[in-house]
Design a protein around this motif. Structure first.
Motif, PDB file in Angstrom:
ATOM      1  N   MET A   1      -2.651-112.634 -58.688  1.00 14.52           N
ATOM      2  CA  MET A   1      -1.478-111.914 -59.158  1.00 14.52           C
ATOM      3  C   MET A   1      -1.508-110.471 -58.646  1.00 14.52           C
ATOM      4  N   THR A   2      -0.328-109.952 -58.392  1.00 17.81           N
ATOM      5  CA  THR A   2      -0.226-108.548 -58.001  1.00 17.81           C
ATOM      6  C   THR A   2       0.820-107.862 -58.872  1.00 17.81           C
ATOM      7  N   ARG A   3       0.703-106.535 -58.925  1.00 13.87           N
ATOM      8  CA  ARG A   3       1.679-105.741 -59.664  1.00 13.87           C
ATOM      9  C   ARG A   3       1.843-104.424 -58.932  1.00 13.87           C
ATOM     10  N   ARG A   4       3.067-103.920 -58.883  1.00 12.92           N
ATOM     11  CA  ARG A   4       3.307-102.664 -58.190  1.00 12.92           C
ATOM     12  C   ARG A   4       2.755-101.508 -59.021  1.00 12.92           C
ATOM     13  N   MET A   5       1.914-100.703 -58.390  1.00 13.80           N
ATOM     14  CA  MET A   5       1.254 -99.598 -59.083  1.00 13.80           C
ATOM     15  C   MET A   5       1.080 -98.429 -58.137  1.00 13.80           C
ATOM     16  N   THR A   6       0.965 -97.244 -58.717  1.00 16.21           N
ATOM     17  CA  THR A   6       0.504 -96.098 -57.939  1.00 16.21           C
ATOM     18  C   THR A   6      -1.012 -96.196 -57.763  1.00 16.21           C
ATOM     19  N   GLY A   7      -1.526 -95.362 -56.876  1.00 15.93           N
ATOM     20  CA  GLY A   7      -2.969 -95.330 -56.710  1.00 15.93           C
ATOM     21  C   GLY A   7      -3.679 -94.943 -57.990  1.00 15.93           C
ATOM     22  N   GLY A   8      -3.110 -93.968 -58.720  1.00 17.44           N
ATOM     23  CA  GLY A   8      -3.718 -93.559 -59.975  1.00 17.44           C
ATOM     24  C   GLY A   8      -3.736 -94.682 -60.991  1.00 17.44           C
ATOM     25  N   GLU A   9      -2.630 -95.413 -61.080  1.00 23.35           N
ATOM     26  CA  GLU A   9      -2.566 -96.543 -62.010  1.00 23.35           C
ATOM     27  C   GLU A   9      -3.544 -97.635 -61.622  1.00 23.35           C
TER      28      GLU A   9
ATOM     29  N   LEU B   1     -15.901 -91.881 -56.051  1.00 21.33           N
ATOM     30  CA  LEU B   1     -14.735 -92.391 -55.336  1.00 21.33           C
ATOM     31  C   LEU B   1     -13.742 -91.253 -55.149  1.00 21.33           C
ATOM     32  N   GLU B   2     -13.175 -91.150 -53.956  1.00 17.83           N
ATOM     33  CA  GLU B   2     -12.108 -90.188 -53.721  1.00 17.83           C
ATOM     34  C   GLU B   2     -10.860 -90.923 -53.241  1.00 17.83           C
ATOM     35  N   MET B   3      -9.707 -90.310 -53.489  1.00 21.58           N
ATOM     36  CA  MET B   3      -8.435 -90.869 -53.038  1.00 21.58           C
ATOM     37  C   MET B   3      -7.522 -89.718 -52.651  1.00 21.58           C
ATOM     38  N   ALA B   4      -6.882 -89.840 -51.503  1.00 22.00           N
ATOM     39  CA  ALA B   4      -6.005 -88.778 -51.011  1.00 22.00           C
ATOM     40  C   ALA B   4      -4.806 -88.586 -51.938  1.00 22.00           C
ATOM     41  N   TRP B   5      -4.320 -87.361 -51.935  1.00 19.77           N
ATOM     42  CA  TRP B   5      -3.214 -86.941 -52.795  1.00 19.77           C
ATOM     43  C   TRP B   5      -2.005 -87.876 -52.643  1.00 19.77           C
ATOM     44  N   ASP B   6      -1.587 -88.131 -51.415  1.00 23.94           N
ATOM     45  CA  ASP B   6      -0.413 -88.972 -51.192  1.00 23.94           C
ATOM     46  C   ASP B   6      -0.677 -90.423 -51.571  1.00 23.94           C
ATOM     47  N   THR B   7      -1.892 -90.896 -51.348  1.00 24.40           N
ATOM     48  CA  THR B   7      -2.234 -92.278 -51.696  1.00 24.40           C
ATOM     49  C   THR B   7      -2.210 -92.471 -53.210  1.00 24.40           C
ATOM     50  N   MET B   8      -2.714 -91.489 -53.943  1.00 22.07           N
ATOM     51  CA  MET B   8      -2.757 -91.611 -55.393  1.00 22.07           C
ATOM     52  C   MET B   8      -1.357 -91.628 -55.990  1.00 22.07           C
ATOM     53  N   ALA B   9      -0.437 -90.926 -55.357  1.00 15.65           N
ATOM     54  CA  ALA B   9       0.939 -90.904 -55.860  1.00 15.65           C
ATOM     55  C   ALA B   9       1.769 -92.064 -55.335  1.00 15.65           C
ATOM     56  N   GLY B  10       1.374 -92.620 -54.186  1.00 21.43           N
ATOM     57  CA  GLY B  10       2.131 -93.720 -53.600  1.00 21.43           C
ATOM     58  C   GLY B  10       1.922 -95.014 -54.354  1.00 21.43           C
ATOM     59  N   ALA B  11       2.864 -95.960 -54.171  1.00 23.73           N
ATOM     60  CA  ALA B  11       2.807 -97.228 -54.903  1.00 23.73           C
ATOM     61  C   ALA B  11       2.924 -98.402 -53.938  1.00 23.73           C
ATOM     62  N   GLU B  12       2.271 -99.486 -54.301  1.00 20.55           N
ATOM     63  CA  GLU B  12       2.399-100.749 -53.578  1.00 20.55           C
ATOM     64  C   GLU B  12       1.926-101.871 -54.494  1.00 20.55           C
ATOM     65  N   ASP B  13       2.036-103.108 -54.020  1.00 20.73           N
ATOM     66  CA  ASP B  13       1.564-104.235 -54.812  1.00 20.73           C
ATOM     67  C   ASP B  13       0.036-104.234 -54.816  1.00 20.73           C
ATOM     68  N   VAL B  14      -0.520-104.294 -56.006  1.00 17.40           N
ATOM     69  CA  VAL B  14      -1.970-104.179 -56.193  1.00 17.40           C
ATOM     70  C   VAL B  14      -2.486-105.440 -56.877  1.00 17.40           C
ATOM     71  N   PRO B  15      -3.558-106.039 -56.364  1.00 14.80           N
ATOM     72  CA  PRO B  15      -4.112-107.220 -57.029  1.00 14.80           C
ATOM     73  C   PRO B  15      -4.730-106.864 -58.374  1.00 14.80           C
ATOM     74  N   ASP B  16      -4.865-107.885 -59.215  1.00 11.61           N
ATOM     75  CA  ASP B  16      -5.451-107.671 -60.534  1.00 11.61           C
ATOM     76  C   ASP B  16      -6.871-107.119 -60.409  1.00 11.61           C
ATOM     77  N   ALA B  17      -7.214-106.212 -61.311  1.00 14.34           N
ATOM     78  CA  ALA B  17      -8.565-105.652 -61.333  1.00 14.34           C
ATOM     79  C   ALA B  17      -9.511-106.613 -62.049  1.00 14.34           C
ATOM     80  N   ALA B  18     -10.752-106.547 -61.671  1.00 17.22           N
ATOM     81  CA  ALA B  18     -11.777-107.383 -62.290  1.00 17.22           C
ATOM     82  C   ALA B  18     -13.033-106.555 -62.521  1.00 17.22           C
ATOM     83  N   ALA B  19     -13.838-106.993 -63.479  1.00 13.58           N
ATOM     84  CA  ALA B  19     -15.087-106.293 -63.773  1.00 13.58           C
ATOM     85  C   ALA B  19     -16.080-106.484 -62.639  1.00 13.58           C
ATOM     86  N   ALA B  20     -16.930-105.489 -62.452  1.00 13.55           N
ATOM     87  CA  ALA B  20     -17.980-105.580 -61.455  1.00 13.55           C
ATOM     88  C   ALA B  20     -18.945-106.708 -61.803  1.00 13.55           C
ATOM     89  N   VAL B  21     -19.416-107.394 -60.797  1.00 12.43           N
ATOM     90  CA  VAL B  21     -20.469-108.399 -60.963  1.00 12.43           C
ATOM     91  C   VAL B  21     -21.775-107.734 -60.568  1.00 12.43           C
TER      92      VAL B  21
END
Length: 548
Positions: A1-9, A164-184
């Motif tokens: 599954m994916t959901r549209r999110m900003t980098g921050g989200e 972890l670092e993320m560029a200013w524009d990337t953090m504000a930009g949005a795209e379809d993001v896969p579901d997050a999962a816990a680290a193994v």
């Protein structure tokens, strides 16, 4: 599954998937999308602000150090994240899981040196020189996998800080993001059977074994307690491994009591520790050694194989502390240990008597130990009382004594203790600090009041960097420079921030004031007035031989 999110989200979704309940942070332009996502999830993640970025890092360190779970913080890039590097270095030195989340200048500007807001030449390279692992999230869709990897790195094997670092524009930009999962997480390492067999042979042959524990032993307390009894070995630690075995119980010893047994010791079992005491503190801080002296044998249990090259062992067990000790226990079934209880009790009694000369520090620490319950937490600082606590404050439970380890980061204590209290709101937490170190982070009194962090801070005020002053007096012909301090009225200052305050000048006066402050559970500051030059040096019991 994916959901549209900003980098921050997308980053915050990753935090939630990994069970994060607290973020320490100071927002700024590049981080607005992340902090907005935190605001949208305020019912699931608590965000604790600060008045200086360094406090965000130290609070995350305190959270991670006292829980074993990753402490998470977020600050702006460049000067913001640079302000947290002492905390990252402390986390690295103390093997503490931490996750640093920071920003970056806009993607087109990275590496161009145009002087964009908060630009530094190579932020990712700088972070990689300080932490266990660091990476850049190049697009929102990459965030779930990289956040999970960050938590895997922070907790697997030898724990440590990651970034972890993320560029200013990337953090504000949005795209379809896969579901997050816990680290193994990586499966804990298990020792080689041949190494276990060799270690057991050394243990069976030992006349006077001694166990030393470090940070890597904190989650193996029950098994180590059984091992101590099984092989008849007292257990000691310098800083990071304290409380693994109750230091007021039959097998736990202070570091100085352990020193008094060192001549009799023929086998050291070192569990999750660099063995700083016998190789540096009891030897020579200026001479590098790669083996124990005096013909003593060494059994080491450490999850980091590189440790076996740094200090060679006769029986190296590359393993998680719990797994390694469990293997020894299984192989030692039926072992009849040597009976050294009389020697252990003599060392305990004589050490306890000898350290009474360290006054007034010992009397104050006695009061704090009496007032704090066994599960209460103490955060030390680089001050005379803090140094004395290394050997003069019995630690009763795992993860209840928080130190900066070998980094010796002056000023870490009060700020770290705030994070410890956030992590343990229902347990009493005391910060002991000197006047010099406390002023490194005094502005965080505002943080304590704003967020209702019920930390009790005891400031020992001798109007000096006490250790520096003594060294200048005794080793440099009394040529004093930069050691004497002009301080504010600490209780008046704390009252201005809204704290409960008091000033005392004796251990007897401290007892009821400290007990009342802990019972109330509100932010409090207690100043202990100490006349300059009246404190006995603790160093004869930390460096009991000429170590430098």
């Amino acid at each position: 599954m994916t959901r549209r999110m900003t980098g921050g989200e997308a980053i915050v979704a990753g935090l939630l998937a990994n069970g994060v309940d607290t973020v320490f942070g100071l927002p700024g332009a590049q981080m607005y999308p992340l902090f907005d996502a935190l605001a949208q999830n305020a019912d699931r993640i608590r965000t604790v602000g600060a008045r200086h970025e360094q406090a965000c890092g130290y609070m995350a360190f305190g959270y991670g150090r006292s829980t074993g779970k990753p402490g998470v913080y977020s600050v702006v890039p460049g000067p913001g994240v640079l302000n947290t590097t002492a905390a990252l270095a402390t986390g690295w030195g103390c093997n503490t899981p931490m996750v640093c989340l920071t920003g970056q200048i806009p993607t087109p500007f990275i590496g161009k040196r145009r002087g964009h807001l908060h630009e530094i030449a190579d932020q990712l390279g700088t972070l990689r020189s300080l932490v266990k692992w660091a990476e850049r999230i190049e697009r929102p869709a990459d965030a779930p996998a990289l956040v999970a990897e960050a938590f895997r790195q922070a907790q697997s094997g030898r724990p440590g800080p990651v970034a972890l670092e993320m560029a200013w524009d990337t953090m504000a930009g949005a795209e379809d993001v896969p579901d997050a999962a816990a680290a193994v997480l990586d499966a804990p390492a298990k020792p080689e059977p041949m190494a276990v067999s060799h270690a057991v042979n050394l243990i069976r042959a030992a006349r006077f074994p001694l166990i030393m524990t470090g940070s890597g032993a904190q989650d193996a307390a029950a098994a180590i307690g059984l091992l101590a009894e099984r092989i008849g070995a007292p257990v000691a630690a310098f800083r990071g491994g304290r409380g693994v075995v109750d230091e007021a119980g039959p097998w736990g010893l202070s570091s100085y009591a352990a020193f008094r047994l060192w001549e009799q010791c023929d086998l050291l079992v070192a569990i999750g520790t660099r063995a700083e005491m016998p190789t540096m503190r009891w030897a020579n801080m200026m001479a590098l050694t790669t083996r124990l002296d005096g013909g003593r044998k060494l059994v080491r249990i450490d999850i980091d194989p590189a440790e076996m090259d740094r200090l060679e062992a006769d029986a190296p067990l590359v393993a998680d502390a719990g797994e390694g000790v469990a293997a020894l226990l299984a192989a030692l079934e039926g072992h009849r240990p040597p009976d050294n209880r009389a020697a252990i009790e003599t060392a305990r009694r004589e050490a306890a008597a000898a350290i009474r000369v360290v006054q007034p520090e010992m009397d104050y620490l006695d009061v704090i130990r009496d007032v704090l319950p066994p599960e209460g937490l103490l955060v030390e600082e680089l001050c005379q009382a803090g140094f004395t606590s290394y050997f003069g404050y019995p630690v009763r439970r795992p993860r209840t004594y928080v130190s900066s380890g070998f980094q010796g980061t002056l000023g870490f204590g009060f700020q770290t203790a705030l994070g410890v209290k956030v992590a343990h709101p229902d347990r009493p937490v005391v910060s002991i600090t000197g006047d010099g170190g406390f002023l490194f982070g005094v502005q965080e009194l505002a943080t304590a009041v704003q967020y209702g962090i019920g930390l009790v801070t005891v400031v020992f005020n001798n109007n000096a960097y006490g250790n520096v002053r003594r060294d200048q007096e005794t080793r440099y012909g009394n040529r004093l420079i930069g050691a004497d301090l002009m301080n504010p009225d600490f209780p008046a200052l704390a009252r201005a921030f809204g704290l409960d305050t008091a000033r005392v000048d004796s251990p007897a006066a401290l007892r009821p004031v400290l007990a009342a402050a802990l019972a109330k559970g509100a932010p409090a500051l207690i100043e202990v007035a100490v006349a300059r030059g009246t404190e006995a040096p603790p160093w004869p019991f930390i460096h009991p031989v000429k170590a430098y």
